[in-house]
Design a protein around this motif. Structure first.
Motif, PDB file in Angstrom:
ATOM      1  N   SER A  94      41.613  33.358  44.340  1.00  0.00           N
ATOM      2  CA  SER A  94      42.798  34.127  43.975  1.00  0.00           C
ATOM      3  C   SER A  94      43.952  33.197  43.631  1.00  0.00           C
ATOM      4  N   GLY A  95      44.092  32.128  44.401  1.00  0.00           N
ATOM      5  CA  GLY A  95      45.134  31.149  44.103  1.00  0.00           C
ATOM      6  C   GLY A  95      44.944  30.490  42.758  1.00  0.00           C
ATOM      7  N   LEU A  96      43.709  30.175  42.429  1.00  0.00           N
ATOM      8  CA  LEU A  96      43.419  29.577  41.122  1.00  0.00           C
ATOM      9  C   LEU A  96      43.772  30.532  39.992  1.00  0.00           C
ATOM     10  N   GLU A  97      43.434  31.798  40.157  1.00  0.00           N
ATOM     11  CA  GLU A  97      43.727  32.778  39.119  1.00  0.00           C
ATOM     12  C   GLU A  97      45.232  32.924  38.903  1.00  0.00           C
ATOM     13  N   GLN A  98      45.986  32.896  39.989  1.00  0.00           N
ATOM     14  CA  GLN A  98      47.429  33.068  39.884  1.00  0.00           C
ATOM     15  C   GLN A  98      48.129  31.812  39.366  1.00  0.00           C
ATOM     16  N   ALA A  99      47.465  30.666  39.490  1.00  0.00           N
ATOM     17  CA  ALA A  99      48.095  29.411  39.078  1.00  0.00           C
ATOM     18  C   ALA A  99      48.097  29.207  37.569  1.00  0.00           C
ATOM     19  N   GLY A 100      47.294  29.963  36.841  1.00  0.00           N
ATOM     20  CA  GLY A 100      47.256  29.812  35.384  1.00  0.00           C
ATOM     21  C   GLY A 100      46.424  28.626  34.945  1.00  0.00           C
ATOM     22  N   ASP A 101      46.828  27.983  33.871  1.00  0.00           N
ATOM     23  CA  ASP A 101      46.024  26.926  33.266  1.00  0.00           C
ATOM     24  C   ASP A 101      46.494  25.515  33.614  1.00  0.00           C
ATOM     25  N   ASP A 102      47.662  25.376  34.198  1.00  0.00           N
ATOM     26  CA  ASP A 102      48.171  24.038  34.509  1.00  0.00           C
ATOM     27  C   ASP A 102      47.318  23.385  35.599  1.00  0.00           C
ATOM     28  N   PRO A 103      46.698  22.233  35.331  1.00  0.00           N
ATOM     29  CA  PRO A 103      45.775  21.640  36.309  1.00  0.00           C
ATOM     30  C   PRO A 103      46.449  21.222  37.611  1.00  0.00           C
ATOM     31  N   ARG A 104      47.680  20.724  37.536  1.00  0.00           N
ATOM     32  CA  ARG A 104      48.387  20.370  38.770  1.00  0.00           C
ATOM     33  C   ARG A 104      48.606  21.597  39.647  1.00  0.00           C
ATOM     34  N   ARG A 105      49.072  22.666  39.041  1.00  0.00           N
ATOM     35  CA  ARG A 105      49.329  23.889  39.801  1.00  0.00           C
ATOM     36  C   ARG A 105      48.038  24.448  40.385  1.00  0.00           C
ATOM     37  N   LEU A 138      45.350  22.713  41.289  1.00  0.00           N
ATOM     38  CA  LEU A 138      44.962  21.889  42.429  1.00  0.00           C
ATOM     39  C   LEU A 138      45.820  22.210  43.641  1.00  0.00           C
ATOM     40  N   ARG A 139      47.119  22.334  43.444  1.00  0.00           N
ATOM     41  CA  ARG A 139      48.001  22.655  44.558  1.00  0.00           C
ATOM     42  C   ARG A 139      47.715  24.050  45.108  1.00  0.00           C
ATOM     43  N   ALA A 140      47.316  24.975  44.256  1.00  0.00           N
ATOM     44  CA  ALA A 140      46.988  26.325  44.720  1.00  0.00           C
ATOM     45  C   ALA A 140      45.807  26.286  45.681  1.00  0.00           C
ATOM     46  N   VAL A 141      44.799  25.469  45.361  1.00  0.00           N
ATOM     47  CA  VAL A 141      43.649  25.349  46.251  1.00  0.00           C
ATOM     48  C   VAL A 141      44.070  24.700  47.569  1.00  0.00           C
ATOM     49  N   CYS A 142      44.833  23.620  47.488  1.00  0.00           N
ATOM     50  CA  CYS A 142      45.256  22.912  48.696  1.00  0.00           C
ATOM     51  C   CYS A 142      46.164  23.780  49.562  1.00  0.00           C
ATOM     52  N   ASP A 143      47.124  24.445  48.932  1.00  0.00           N
ATOM     53  CA  ASP A 143      48.031  25.308  49.689  1.00  0.00           C
ATOM     54  C   ASP A 143      47.285  26.489  50.298  1.00  0.00           C
ATOM     55  N   GLY A 144      46.321  27.037  49.559  1.00  0.00           N
ATOM     56  CA  GLY A 144      45.541  28.142  50.083  1.00  0.00           C
ATOM     57  C   GLY A 144      44.752  27.734  51.318  1.00  0.00           C
ATOM     58  N   TYR A 145      44.210  26.541  51.288  1.00  0.00           N
ATOM     59  CA  TYR A 145      43.462  26.026  52.445  1.00  0.00           C
ATOM     60  C   TYR A 145      44.378  25.917  53.661  1.00  0.00           C
ATOM     61  N   LEU A 146      45.544  25.320  53.468  1.00  0.00           N
ATOM     62  CA  LEU A 146      46.484  25.155  54.579  1.00  0.00           C
ATOM     63  C   LEU A 146      47.002  26.497  55.079  1.00  0.00           C
ATOM     64  N   ASP A 147      47.239  27.435  54.172  1.00  0.00           N
ATOM     65  CA  ASP A 147      47.705  28.762  54.571  1.00  0.00           C
ATOM     66  C   ASP A 147      46.648  29.483  55.402  1.00  0.00           C
ATOM     67  N   PHE A 148      45.389  29.335  55.011  1.00  0.00           N
ATOM     68  CA  PHE A 148      44.307  29.973  55.766  1.00  0.00           C
ATOM     69  C   PHE A 148      44.250  29.411  57.182  1.00  0.00           C
ATOM     70  N   ALA A 149      44.349  28.093  57.305  1.00  0.00           N
ATOM     71  CA  ALA A 149      44.295  27.459  58.621  1.00  0.00           C
ATOM     72  C   ALA A 149      45.445  27.923  59.500  1.00  0.00           C
ATOM     73  N   ARG A 150      46.627  28.098  58.903  1.00  0.00           N
ATOM     74  CA  ARG A 150      47.806  28.517  59.662  1.00  0.00           C
ATOM     75  C   ARG A 150      47.716  29.995  60.056  1.00  0.00           C
ATOM     76  N   SER A 151      47.154  30.816  59.188  1.00  0.00           N
ATOM     77  CA  SER A 151      47.121  32.260  59.431  1.00  0.00           C
ATOM     78  C   SER A 151      45.974  32.684  60.344  1.00  0.00           C
ATOM     79  N   HIS A 152      44.905  31.898  60.382  1.00  0.00           N
ATOM     80  CA  HIS A 152      43.723  32.264  61.166  1.00  0.00           C
ATOM     81  C   HIS A 152      43.300  31.083  62.038  1.00  0.00           C
ATOM     82  N   PRO A 153      44.116  30.685  63.003  1.00  0.00           N
ATOM     83  CA  PRO A 153      43.851  29.458  63.752  1.00  0.00           C
ATOM     84  C   PRO A 153      42.538  29.451  64.522  1.00  0.00           C
ATOM     85  N   GLU A 154      42.195  30.564  65.188  1.00  0.00           N
ATOM     86  CA  GLU A 154      40.962  30.579  65.973  1.00  0.00           C
ATOM     87  C   GLU A 154      39.738  30.558  65.064  1.00  0.00           C
TER      88      GLU A 154
END
Length: 220
Positions: free
Chosen positions: A94-105, A107-123
């Motif tokens: 979902s993050g990739l789809e929302q980031a559009g075509d810019d490769p930097r964005r 990559l950051r969408a994947v990385c931010d999504g990973y960190l957000d998942f870890a923060r939201s679902h710690p156990e």
């Protein structure tokens, strides 16, 4: 000796038995079992809280009713972890789809999504990546392939986003799979330390620094 007041209190009523599934509803019982195991894991933060008896009690069935769906406790835990990895992968897509075509964005969408998942679902995250669940394969129904395949699609998404940056000339990686692994290790380290050191004053750009360094991103 009990007093008359306590002796007069009726015993707690047993939990009602689960209604028998209709023909074709076995899949729903399987999902109920996985959901119950995930709830027990969230509550206790320990895979040892997930047993055939505890799961059966939570669902409202007899323990033997689990066997047509799962041969043992490790198989239930595998299903829990697989479901969480599927949720992580969907979040990253979902993050990739929302980031559009810019490769930097992207990559950051994947990385931010990973960190957000870890923060939201710690156990759940600790079970997936933090060593809470390390099954002994010998004597269980699980195989090395079962364990090796966990998280493979999420890693492919991360490597794909990094590869797009290299193809676009905004990253200088000469070994995308190896650098994607290093980037994942960096993200995991940050996610873990944020969880265990909540009072530490993290630099606001710490994630940017990790991604930029480990992905070998060029200056924008």
């Amino acid at each position: 000796m009990e007093n008359s007041e306590s002796a007069a209190q009726p015993p707690p009523a047993p939990k009602p038995s689960r209604r028998r599934n209709k023909r074709g509803e076995g899949g729903r019982l399987r999902e109920d079992i996985v959901t119950a195991a995930a709830e027990l894991l969230d509550e206790a933060g320990d895979e040892h809280a997930v047993t055939l008896r505890s799961v059966a009690r939570r669902v409202g069935i007899a323990a033997p009713s689990i066997y047509p769906h799962f041969p043992d406790q490790p198989a239930i835990m595998l299903a829990v972890v697989q479901r969480e990895f599927a949720a992580l992968e969907q979040l990253l897509r979902s993050g990739l789809e929302q980031a559009g075509d810019d490769p930097r964005r992207r990559l950051r969408a994947v990385c931010d999504g990973y960190l957000d998942f870890a923060r939201s679902h710690p156990e759940r995250y600790r079970t997936m990546f933090g060593g809470v669940w390390i099954p002994a394969l010998e004597g269980s129904s699980l195989t090395e392939e079962d364990m090796a395949s966990l998280g493979s699609e999420a890693m492919e998404l991360l490597a794909g986003a990094l590869g797009e940056c290299v193809a676009a000339g905004v990253a200088e990686s000469d070994d995308v799979p190896a650098d994607a692994t290093a980037l994942w290790v960096g993200l995991h380290g940050l996610a873990h330390q944020r969880a265990v050191s909540p009072s530490f004053r993290w630099p606001q750009d710490v994630a940017d620094r990790i991604v930029t360094a480990l992905a070998h991103l060029k200056d924008a």
